[in-house]
Design an enzyme around this catalytic site. Structure first.
Site, PDB file in Angstrom:
ATOM      1  N   ASP C  15       1.500 -12.423  -5.252  1.00  0.00           N
ATOM      2  CA  ASP C  15       1.079 -13.811  -5.034  1.00  0.00           C
ATOM      3  C   ASP C  15       2.260 -14.773  -5.029  1.00  0.00           C
ATOM      4  O   ASP C  15       2.449 -15.543  -4.085  1.00  0.00           O
ATOM      5  CB  ASP C  15       0.110 -14.266  -6.138  1.00  0.00           C
ATOM      6  N   ARG C  94       1.232 -20.575 -21.972  1.00  0.00           N
ATOM      7  CA  ARG C  94       1.430 -21.487 -20.854  1.00  0.00           C
ATOM      8  C   ARG C  94       2.352 -22.657 -21.176  1.00  0.00           C
ATOM      9  O   ARG C  94       3.279 -22.951 -20.423  1.00  0.00           O
ATOM     10  CB  ARG C  94       0.083 -21.988 -20.333  1.00  0.00           C
ATOM     11  N   ASP C 123      -5.494 -21.863 -16.505  1.00  0.00           N
ATOM     12  CA  ASP C 123      -4.040 -21.874 -16.560  1.00  0.00           C
ATOM     13  C   ASP C 123      -3.420 -22.988 -15.747  1.00  0.00           C
ATOM     14  O   ASP C 123      -2.414 -23.577 -16.142  1.00  0.00           O
ATOM     15  CB  ASP C 123      -3.497 -20.513 -16.114  1.00  0.00           C
ATOM     16  N   SER C 179      -7.940  -8.499 -12.689  1.00  0.00           N
ATOM     17  CA  SER C 179      -6.606  -9.071 -12.845  1.00  0.00           C
ATOM     18  C   SER C 179      -6.252  -9.099 -14.316  1.00  0.00           C
ATOM     19  O   SER C 179      -7.133  -9.093 -15.177  1.00  0.00           O
ATOM     20  CB  SER C 179      -6.561 -10.481 -12.254  1.00  0.00           C
TER      21      SER C 179
END
Lengths: 412, 412, 412, 412
Positions: C15, C94, C123, C179
Site C-alpha cells: 500500500d 500511533r 488510525d 490485515s
C-alpha cells in the site's frame, strides 16, 4: 492527679464554657484554644473568661490569612459547591481550626482534644477526622456524644443553671431562636425555628449582608485579576482603588458583596450522617468569587480539561463537606485541580448589584478564545465544509441505531 | 425538471428568504417550514412572504406546547445546565424544530431538508443530527457550508443586493450589531460587537427581561408545586391566582421573571466544534424553575440517588448542547433521570426580586426531611454515640495513611 | 516543479509503496519515514525499496525505547484498557510514530505529511490529530480518503497492477485473508474473513503467542518490581535471571507471555468513527503487566485515591483510543495519573502459565496493608464496637427511605 | 422470662453454634435460620444440631433460585466487579440471606436478629444494612462486637472449650489454617496463613475449581444465549446438550468452569471499614458469564450508552461490596442498568480451557454491528471524505491549544 491535658476548641460562648468547667470536673487539665477565622468576637474578653474558668493555658490564634490562602483559595480554584448550592464556608473552616488545635496539642504534650460540636451535625466529623488524620493517636472527647454530659444538659436551661452554679458568665442578651456559625467566609444559620423547612427566615436574621431591598441603587463595578486560578488583585473601577493581599482582597469582596446583599441562600442539604437539614447561608465575597472564577476559567481552560476538572471539583466539594480535607484522596484531588489552574489567568469585570453578580467582560493573555476563529464576519483558519464531515461521522452511530430500531420513525 | 423537494427551516428573515430563492435557483422545489416555539414573529406575514417567494407549500407549526412538555420539562427535571451556567434554551429548541421538519419531509415525500444555520455554530449540528437520527436517508443542504453559497454571500450587503434583485422584502430597520435567537425559553445574543469578550453588553440589548435597575421595588412571592419533578401549578400568593397547564405555567414564569430582570448571564462557552464563543442569554422562567426544582429535589431525593442523578444531568446537558437529543444515550439518560423524579413532589415558596430568585420555604408529602431526627432540641430515633464509631471507622484509612507517611505531622 | 515535500509514513508494504509512487506522480517530493516500533521487518530492505521507488530521503527510526518508556509505561500506570478488554497496543503506537514524523517534517521543511491508513478506521484519526496538535499548520494527504485515489485502487488487484506497472516489487507470498498491525506491544488482526463476527479465528493466525494448547506444562514464576507505578526489574525466580531496562523488561515479558500463550482476545469494539468492528489482539507482555500493576497498585494505593484514579484511567483509555494522546486533557490526565503512582512501589510474584497470569503474592515498603490491623487473630489498633456506630449511621438514610416508603416491607 | 426472640443466621459451624447457646444463656429465645445458597452442607444434620442446642425453631431455606435470578443475574447485567477484579460472590449473597432472615423475624414476631460475622469484616455491614433497610426497627445482636462475647472467646480454643462444656458437637477434622465462605457463586478464602500477603496460597486450598495444571487437555466449547442481558440457555456444542433454567445454567457453568480451573484470583482489596485485606476467590461460572456478557453487550449496545452504563456498573459494584444492595441508590442504579439491557440479546460461542475463557464468535438479531459498513472491501453507506472534516473539526481545539502554548513544538 490529672487524667491528662485536653486542648479544647473554645468559642467563648456558653456551651464551650460549660464544657471547659465540666472537663475540669472530670479531672482533666484544660487548654483553651480559640481560633480567629474572622468571626466577630471580643478575643480579649474570651481569653479572660477562659482564664477565669480555670484554663491552664489559653491560645488565641489568628488564622485568617492561612484560612484565606490555604482553604478559601483552593475552594475558589475548584468552584467548590456542595449539592449545587452551598459554598462550604463552614466545611473549610473546620480543618483549618482543627489543624492548629492538633499542633497545639502536640506542642503542649496533650493527649486529648475536645470540641463543642453536636452529635447530629457535620462539624464533629470534620473536626475529628482532621484530628485523627494529623494526630492518629489522639483521644477525642466529644461531650455532646457522652451520655453523662448530654443527659445532664438536656436544654439551654440546664447549661444556664450549671453556668450560674460555677461562676460562668451568662449571656445577657437572649439567644436568637436559631444557631449560627460565623467566619470570614460566611455565616450559617440553622436549627430552632428554622428546623421547619417551610418557615420563612426572618428578615433580620442576616448579619453579613444587607437586605437586597435596602441595597444601594447604584452598582459597584469591579475588576478582579486572577493568576493560577486565584485572585491577585481586585480593583474598584470608579474609585480606582485596589486590594492585593489575599486577606484584603477577600475582606473587600465581603464588604462590597455585603453592601449589595449578595450570596444569601436557603437550602435543604444532605448531611454526611444521613439526615437532611435546613441551612441558611450568606457568603458575600465567596459568591462574587465563585461567579468570577467560573468566568475566567471558562475563558482560559480547554473544554475537555474543564469537564474532567468539573468532576474533580464535585468530588472535592463532597470530600470537604464530609470532613475529608486531610485525606489522601483530597490531597490528590487538590493537587490535580491546582495543576488545572496553571493557565487560569486574566481579568474579569463585573457588576455587584442588589443581590446579584453580573459578569460584564473578561480578558486574558492566556485565553483560548480566538476572536477571528469564532467570528461570523471573517473566516479565520476554518473551513465550514469540515463541519459536514464532522456531523456525518457523528451521525453514523445515530443512523445505525435508527436502522436497528426499524420502526423508530413512527415513534416520533 | 426539479432536482427534488427541500423542506427549508424558514424564519421569515433575510437569510432564509435568500436561501429559499437560492434553492429554487438551484432547481429545487422548496417547502417553507416555520416553527412557532414562542418567538415574537408575525406568522401570517411570514407565510405570505414565503408564498410570494415561490414556496411550493408553507407549514407554520405551533410547537409551543410540545416544546414545553417534551423539551423544557425534561431539562427542568435534569437541572440541565451547560458548563455550570447556560440553561440550554437554544439547544433544546433545535431538536423540537427539526423533528417536525423531518415529519413534514417524510409526509411530503421530500428527500432534502435545509436550514440557515452557520458553519461555525452549534445549531447546524443540532439540526442535522436530529434529522439524521430520525430520517437517516435524508439529504441535508446547508448553504452556509457550500462554497458557491458562502462565497457569493460574504456579508450582509451581498444578501441585501440579492434580496433586492429577487424581490425579497428587505428589513427596513437597521440590523442590531449582534445576532439573536428567541424562543419561549430564552433569547440568546452573540456575534457582532459581542465577539470581543471584553466588551460590555449594551443595556438596551435585552428584550425579554427588564433591567434589574428598573425592576419593581416589591417582590412577587410565588408558590410552585411539582409532581414527578415538573411544575404542575404556580400560584401568586398575594394575588391568589394560579396557572396549571404547562404552557401557561411557563409563560407566566417568563412574565414574572422578566418583570424582575431574572436570568441574565454573559458567558464564554465551549462549542462542540472546538471554539470558545461568547454568548449572552436571558432565561427568566427557566431560571426560576432551575432554582426551584433544585430545591424540591434536594428536599425529596435521597442523597446518594441525587449524586448519581447529578452526574447523569451533567451528561444530559452536554448531550443536549452538542446536538444529541435524539441519540440512544440521551434517550437512556432521559429515562433514568425521569425515573429519579418519581418522588420529586411538593411545593416551594419563593420570592422573585430584582434579578434574583430567593427560595423561602418548601413542603412535601414525600420528603425525606425528618424534623425530629435532625432537631437540636429533641433526640429522635438517633443515638449520638453512634457517630463516634462512624467517625472512628472513617478515620481508619486516614490514620493508616498517616502511619505510612511517618513524618507527616511535620508537614502540617 | 514540485508541489512541495511530503513525509510519508512508510511501512515497506504494498500500500504505502504505491502511495509513495502515486504521490510522486501527483508532483510531490516524497520523504519515506519508517518507524521501528518493534515490528518484524527487514528495515534495510525497506530502505532500499523506498530509495528505488524514488524517495528523496529515507528515515528509518528506532523508536522502541521511547515507545516503551513514554507510551507503554504511562498506559501501565493507568491500567489503560478500552471498553474493559483492549489494551490499546495500536492506539499508543500511533502518536509515537506521528510525533517523529512531524519532527522530520519540520526539520526537513516539509509542509505535508501522508499515511496509508484507511478511511474507516481509528488510525487515520490518531495519526492526524497528533500531526495537527504538534504541527498545526501541516497539510495532510490521506490517499484512502481521496476519491481519485480510492476509486483508482478499489481492491488489492488494482494495487498489484499499479505496482507491476511502476516497478514496485510485489509480495510473493499470498496475503493472509485478514490485515494485521504489529509492534512491540501487540499484534492486531482484523478485516477479511474476520469481518463476520461469528467466524472463529483460525488457530494459525497468532504470531506472537503460542497456542495455549501447546504451551509448556510448567509455569514460569516471575517477580516484577515496580517503582512509581512502572516496572524496574523482572526476575525469573527459578533461573535467577533479571532484566532492568525498560526495553529489556518489556521484551522479556513478551517472550515469557508469548511462550505461554498469554494475552489473546477476540472482541467487538466501538470505533471513534461510530462503527462497531471486530478485532483480535495478542498482547503477551502487556497483559502480564496489566495484571501485575493492578495488584501492586491495589496493595499500595489508598482506596479512595484508587477510585478517583480509576475514573481517570477510563478517561485516559478512551482518549488514547480516539487519538487524543496529544491534547490538553490527555496531558492533564497523564499528569494526574502519574502523581497517583508516587507510592506504587513493591514486588509482585506471579506465575505465567497456559494463557493465564496468576498473582501469587506481593510485598512493598509503601503498602497500606496492615497485617495486624486486618488480622482475625489479634485486635490491632481497632475497636470492633466502632463498627456498630458506623453501620447505624450508614443506616440512618436507609431507614428514613424505608419510613417514607411505608409499605416497603411488603415489597420484599 | 425471655428477653425476646432472636433470629440467628446459623451456619451449622462451631461459631454460630456457640452463639446460639450463648444467646440462650443471655436470656433470648433463638430461632435458627440457615440459608441454602448452594454451599456444601448437610442441612439435615444442621437442623438436628440446632434443635439439640435448644433452638426454638429452625428454618432451613433453599434460596438458590432467588440467589441466581435476583442477585447473580443483575450482577451479570452490570458486569459487576469490585476494584477491577473481584466478582462479588460473597457480597451479593449477604442481602439475599438477610432478606429472608428479616422476613422470618417479622413473621415470627422477633425483634432481634443476630449473626456470626466478625467485627472487622464487610459481612457485618452487608447483613445489618439489609436488616435496617428492610426492618428499620429491628435490633441487631452482633456478638463479635460485644466485649463480653469477644473477650470471652478470644480464640478458637475458647470456643472449643465452651462447646464441650455445653454439649455442642465439636468438629473432628482440624480447621484449615484459613477461613472460607462458600456459595453457589464462589468460594472465598482469607485470614490465617493468608493474612501475610506475600505468602503463596497452598495448591490444595481450592475446592471449587481444578488446578489448571491438572485440567483436561481438550477445551469445552459452549454457546451461551442471552436475552435482556441474562443467559437463557447454555449449549455444549459437541455434546449438543443444553440448560435453560437459571439455576441449571449457573450450576452447569460452575461445573464446566470448575473442570478447567477457571476463575481463580488472589487479590488485596479495600474493605469498607478502611482496611486492606487479602482474599482468594474462585468463581468458575461467574467468570465465564463475566467474559461472555461483556462480549454480547459490546456487540449489541451503543457505544455511548455503554460508557454511561459502565460508570453505573462501577457504582453498582461499589454499592454491593459496601452492603448497600437495599438502598435507594442501588435500586435506582439497578433500574437503570436493567433498562440498558433491553437489546442485549444474542449468542456467544466460547471455549473454556485451562483456566481461561476464550470468546470465539458472536451473533445477534439486535446487533449494531454492520458488516458492510465496517468492511474494508466494500464502501457501504459511508463516505471516507467525511472523516477529513471529522478530524479537522476535532483538531480545532488541539490546534488552538498549541497556538497558545507557542513554543510547544520545541517541547516535543
Amino acid at each position: 492527679m490529672s487524667k491528662g491535658t485536653v486542648v479544647l476548641a473554645y468559642s467563648g460562648g456558653l456551651d464551650t464554657s460549660c464544657i471547659l468547667v465540666w472537663l475540669k470536673e472530670q479531672g482533666y487539665d484544660v487548654i483553651a484554644y480559640l481560633a480567629n477565622i474572622g468571626q466577630a468576637e471580643d478575643f480579649d474578653a474570651a481569653r479572660k473568661k477562659a482564664e477565669s474558668l480555670g484554663a491552664k493555658k489559653v491560645f488565641i490564634e489568628d488564622l485568617q490569612t492561612e484560612f484565606v490562602e490555604e482553604f478559601i483559595w483552593p475552594s475558589v480554584q475548584a468552584n467548590a459547591i456542595y449539592e449545587d448550592r452551598y459554598l462550604l464556608g463552614t466545611s473549610i473552616a473546620r480543618p483549618c481550626i482543627a489543624r492548629r488545635q492538633v499542633q497545639i496539642a502536640r506542642q503542649e504534650g496533650a493527649q486529648y482534644v475536645s470540641h463543642g460540636a453536636t452529635g447530629k451535625g457535620n462539624d464533629q466529623i470534620r473536626f475529628e477526622l482532621t484530628c485523627y488524620a494529623l494526630y492518629p493517636e489522639v483521644k477525642i472527647i466529644s461531650p455532646w456524644r457522652i451520655p453523662e454530659f448530654y443527659n445532664r444538659f438536656q436544654g439551654r436551661k440546664d447549661l444556664m443553671e450549671y453556668a450560674e452554679k460555677h461562676g460562668i458568665p451568662v449571656p445577657v442578651t437572649p439567644k436568637a431562636p436559631w444557631s449560627m456559625d460565623a467566619n470570614l467566609m460566611h455565616i450559617s444559620y440553622e436549627s430552632g425555628i428554622l428546623e421547619n423547612p417551610k418557615n420563612h427566615a426572618p428578615s433580620d436574621l442576616y448579619l453579613m449582608t444587607k437586605n437586597p431591598e435596602d441595597a444601594p441603587s447604584v452598582p459597584d463595578i469591579l475588576e478582579i485579576e486572577f493568576r493560577k486560578g486565584v485572585p491577585v488583585r481586585v480593583t474598584h473601577l470608579k474609585e480606582s482603588t485596589s486590594k492585593e493581599t489575599p486577606l484584603e482582597i477577600f475582606t473587600y469582596l465581603n464588604e462590597i458583596g455585603g453592601k449589595h446583599g449578595v450570596g444569601r441562600i436557603d437550602i435543604v442539604e444532605n448531611r454526611y450522617i444521613g439526615m437532611k437539614s435546613r441551612g441558611i447561608y450568606e457568603t458575600p465575597g465567596g459568591t462574587i468569587l465563585y461567579h468570577t472564577h467560573l468566568d475566567i476559567e471558562a475563558f482560559t481552560m480547554d473544554r475537555e480539561v474543564r469537564k474532567i476538572k468539573q468532576g474533580l471539583g464535585i468530588k472535592f466539594s463532597e470530600l470537604i463537606y464530609n470532613g475529608f480535607w486531610y485525606s489522601p484522596e483530597c490531597e490528590f484531588v487538590r493537587h490535580c485541580i491546582n495543576k488545572s489552574q496553571e493557565t487560569v489567568e486574566g481579568k474579569v469585570q463585573l457588576s455587584v448589584f442588589r443581590g446579584q453578580v453580573y459578569i460584564l467582560g473578561r480578558e486574558s493573555p492566556k485565553s483560548l478564545y480566538n476572536e477571528e476563529l469564532v467570528s461570523m464576519d471573517v473566516q479565520g483558519d476554518y473551513d465550514p465544509g469540515d463541519a459536514s464531515g464532522f456531523i456525518r461521522i457523528n451521525a453514523v452511530r445515530l443512523r445505525e441505531h435508527h436502522r436497528l430500531q426499524g420502526a423508530a420513525q413512527q415513534k416520533y
